[in-house]
Design a protein around this motif. Structure first.
Motif: not given
Length: 340
Positions: A147, A150, A155, A258, A261
């Motif tokens: 994590d 990010q 991700q 990301k 995501w």
């Protein structure tokens, strides 16, 4: 030349826009004006890998794609592009950050540029063996590192196996002393350069694709990598000596843009994350099988393989490198020790 560069920028921007538009269609299922349930949009996403189609990481990629398709009843399709079809590692990561490429499988080492804590995997002789590494990867601290990407618009989803890295050369390698003065290719990272300096060798960063010709012409004396890469790259044809010191165990990371995501529904995020985790078993088995095949292949090719029976001299030589990292990330090093 400027016009071509400008057109290239436009093409990349349009590509990123089209991907964002596709992801934008994947909102949570809602209701239309008449109260009926909207059908979730179908998605076709792309996954980049720079290894050949039969390589363990690509086998893992495909398992991941199959699981996502199966668990969404074909609503989400992930197309795997092996062999660097979508670009080299650096350019792929840049496109992932833009959202122009949805997924990538990359080594953890270059990702330390975006999350310094990932440099823990490059600390020499930190992990005793594969069991120790995977105990850490599956720990709360290990999974939290995924994590940590990010902020860099990526991700992390899951770790893949990449074995241990070992030195190989066109010159005999039987002990740590034999590395002194040799020009050894390494991945571009401050940690790797300091590691070679500590061992008395000359670190020579260069793109992976240039290593074979550099070995042929004597620009470098050797390099370092895991057995499957030593095999699949054909480096063993020029470097006939390998010493199994296992100086690093750097995992691969399967990650998603990301940008994409954040466009997924919570349900699809859960499906994709779990599919990535569930693909690890397939990838690790493929890795174990490939390592055995690679070991047999280089043995048959006449490569001299030296097993290191006493790591103490190696560990002592690189202790300043490990200690320097430990000063900055004591809690991380403690978590690694507790994972034994």
């Amino acid at each position: 030349m400027k016009s071509k560069k400008f057109l290239g920028i436009i093409a990349t921007t349009l590509l990123a826009t089209s991907v964002l538009a596709a992801c934008g269609g994947q909102d949570k299922a809602g209701s239309s004006d008449d109260g009926s349930k909207k059908e979730e949009a179908k998605l076709t996403l792309r996954l980049a890998d720079n290894h050949p189609v039969d390589y363990p990481t690509v086998i893992g990629d495909q398992k991941f794609a199959d699981l996502v398709s199966e668990r969404t009843d074909g609503r989400i399709t992930i197309e795997v592009f092996p062999s660097g079809q979508l670009g080299d590692e650096k350019s792929v990561l840049e496109q992932v950050q833009l959202g122009a490429i949805d997924f990538a499988r990359t080594n953890a080492s270059p990702l330390a540029e975006f999350n310094a804590e990932l440099a823990v995997f490059s600390v020499p002789y930190l992990f005793d063996n594969d069991d120790h590494l995977w105990s850490f990867l599956n720990s709360e601290t290990g999974t939290s590192l995924l994590d940590g990407l990010q902020e860099a618009k990526m991700q992390g989803l899951a770790y893949y196996d990449s074995g241990s890295r070992n030195y190989y050369s066109s010159k005999p390698l039987t002990s740590v002393e034999d590395l002194k003065g040799l020009k050894i290719r390494v991945q571009q990272s401050e940690m790797n350069i300091k590691l070679l300096d500590a061992l008395g060798a000359s670190a020579t960063p260069m793109p992976y694709g240039e290593v074979f010709s550099a070995l042929q012409t004597g620009i470098i004396d050797g390099a370092e990598n895991n057995l499957p890469s030593f095999d699949s790259s054909n480096h063993f044809q020029e470097a006939k000596h390998i010493i199994m010191d296992g100086h690093q165990r750097i995992p691969e990371i399967l990650l998603m843009s990301k940008v994409g995501w954040d466009k997924l529904s919570d349900k699809d995020k859960e499906i994709i994350k779990q599919a990535a985790i569930d693909s690890v078993e397939t990838q690790r088995q493929a890795w174990a099988d490939y390592e055995k095949k690679s070991l047999q292949k280089i043995t048959d090719a006449g490569v001299t393989i030296t097993e290191v029976k006493d790591l103490a001299p190696w560990q002592e030589a690189v202790k300043p490198v490990k200690d320097e990292f430990a000063k900055s990330y004591p809690d991380l090093i403690k978590a690694v020790e507790e994972a034994k």
